[in-house]
Design an enzyme around this catalytic site. Structure first.
Site, PDB file in Angstrom:
ATOM      1  CG  ASN A  84     -34.240 -33.663  48.378  1.00  0.00           C
ATOM      2  OD1 ASN A  84     -33.392 -34.114  47.727  1.00  0.00           O
ATOM      3  ND2 ASN A  84     -35.336 -33.753  48.781  1.00  0.00           N
ATOM      4  CG  HIS A 114     -24.749  -8.598  41.167  1.00  0.00           C
ATOM      5  ND1 HIS A 114     -23.648  -8.685  40.700  1.00  0.00           N
ATOM      6  CD2 HIS A 114     -25.610 -10.278  41.238  1.00  0.00           C
ATOM      7  CE1 HIS A 114     -23.629 -10.289  40.852  1.00  0.00           C
ATOM      8  NE2 HIS A 114     -24.415 -10.655  40.955  1.00  0.00           N
ATOM      9  N   GLY A 141     -39.856 -27.019  48.781  1.00  0.00           N
ATOM     10  CA  GLY A 141     -39.412 -26.863  47.525  1.00  0.00           C
ATOM     11  C   GLY A 141     -39.540 -25.680  46.354  1.00  0.00           C
ATOM     12  CB  THR A 164     -37.288 -10.234  50.121  1.00  0.00           C
ATOM     13  OG1 THR A 164     -38.507 -10.102  50.560  1.00  0.00           O
ATOM     14  CG2 THR A 164     -37.691 -10.521  48.998  1.00  0.00           C
ATOM     15  NE  ARG A 179     -49.477 -13.252  52.146  1.00  0.00           N
ATOM     16  CZ  ARG A 179     -49.595 -14.113  51.492  1.00  0.00           C
ATOM     17  NH1 ARG A 179     -48.660 -14.431  50.227  1.00  0.00           N
ATOM     18  NH2 ARG A 179     -50.980 -14.921  50.818  1.00  0.00           N
TER      19      ARG A 179
END
Length: 185
Positions: A84, A114, A141, A164, A179
């Site tokens: 989208n 980085h 979204g 993550t 989670r």
């Protein structure tokens, strides 16, 4: 001697001001601009721009502009997948999106990393790790997927989640960090 582009593609630290990398960025910027400015009345032209920009565009796959990416050719979009509005696909490393994937608006797939240490970061060193989105995944979204993450097939990631670490197949995950809250049958 290994070029900075070769280092980037190998997942090693590199400096992005290398002429080869700069040329790739320029190519992607021009093609992204062409795709983003394409007319809704010209779906064939829009698809042609997308196919020229991306590494792979599967059958019946679609991205709604605007799209933002670094290189384009490192993005592989599976058949019947839908992305989208306002996707940010930072493809310093490969981004693989499986078949039948649904990606909501404002989703970010961020392969770039980085250094945490201040001196190499100040010197502009960077690196990247690939992202893989399995078949039939739904990213709601505003989801953010970080470098090196794999999302297993059939998994649903709730709106606004920050992924993550890897998510297994057949689960629902939400939150920051994302989670697992439910297993799907």
């Amino acid at each position: 001697m290994t070029s900075m582009r070769e280092r980037m593609l190998a997942g090693e630290s590199y400096l992005a001001d290398d002429p080869e990398i700069t040329a790739d960025l320029g190519r992607a910027a021009r093609l992204t601009e062409r795709f983003n400015r394409s007319s809704a009345d010209d779906p064939e032209g829009r698809l042609a721009a997308l196919r020229e920009l991306l590494g792979t565009v599967g059958e019946d796959a679609w991205i709604r502009p605007p799209l933002h990416c670094d290189y384009g050719w490192q993005i592989h979009l599976g058949a019947r997948s839908f992305v989208n509005f306002n996707a940010v696909l930072l493809d310093v490393a490969r981004i693989t999106i499986g078949a039948d994937v649904q990606i909501g608006p404002n989703v970010q797939l961020l392969t770039a990393t980085h250094p945490v240490e201040p001196e190499p970061r100040r010197a502009r060193w960077e690196a990247a790790r690939p992202i893989t989105i399995g078949d039939n995944v739904w990213l709601g979204g505003g989801v953010i997927v970080l470098a090196g993450v794999t999302v297993g097939e059939n998994t649903v990631v709730g709106a606004g989640a920050v992924v993550t670490r890897d998510l297994p197949p057949n689960v629902v995950a939400v939150g920051n960090p994302a989670r697992v809250i439910r297993t799907l049958e």
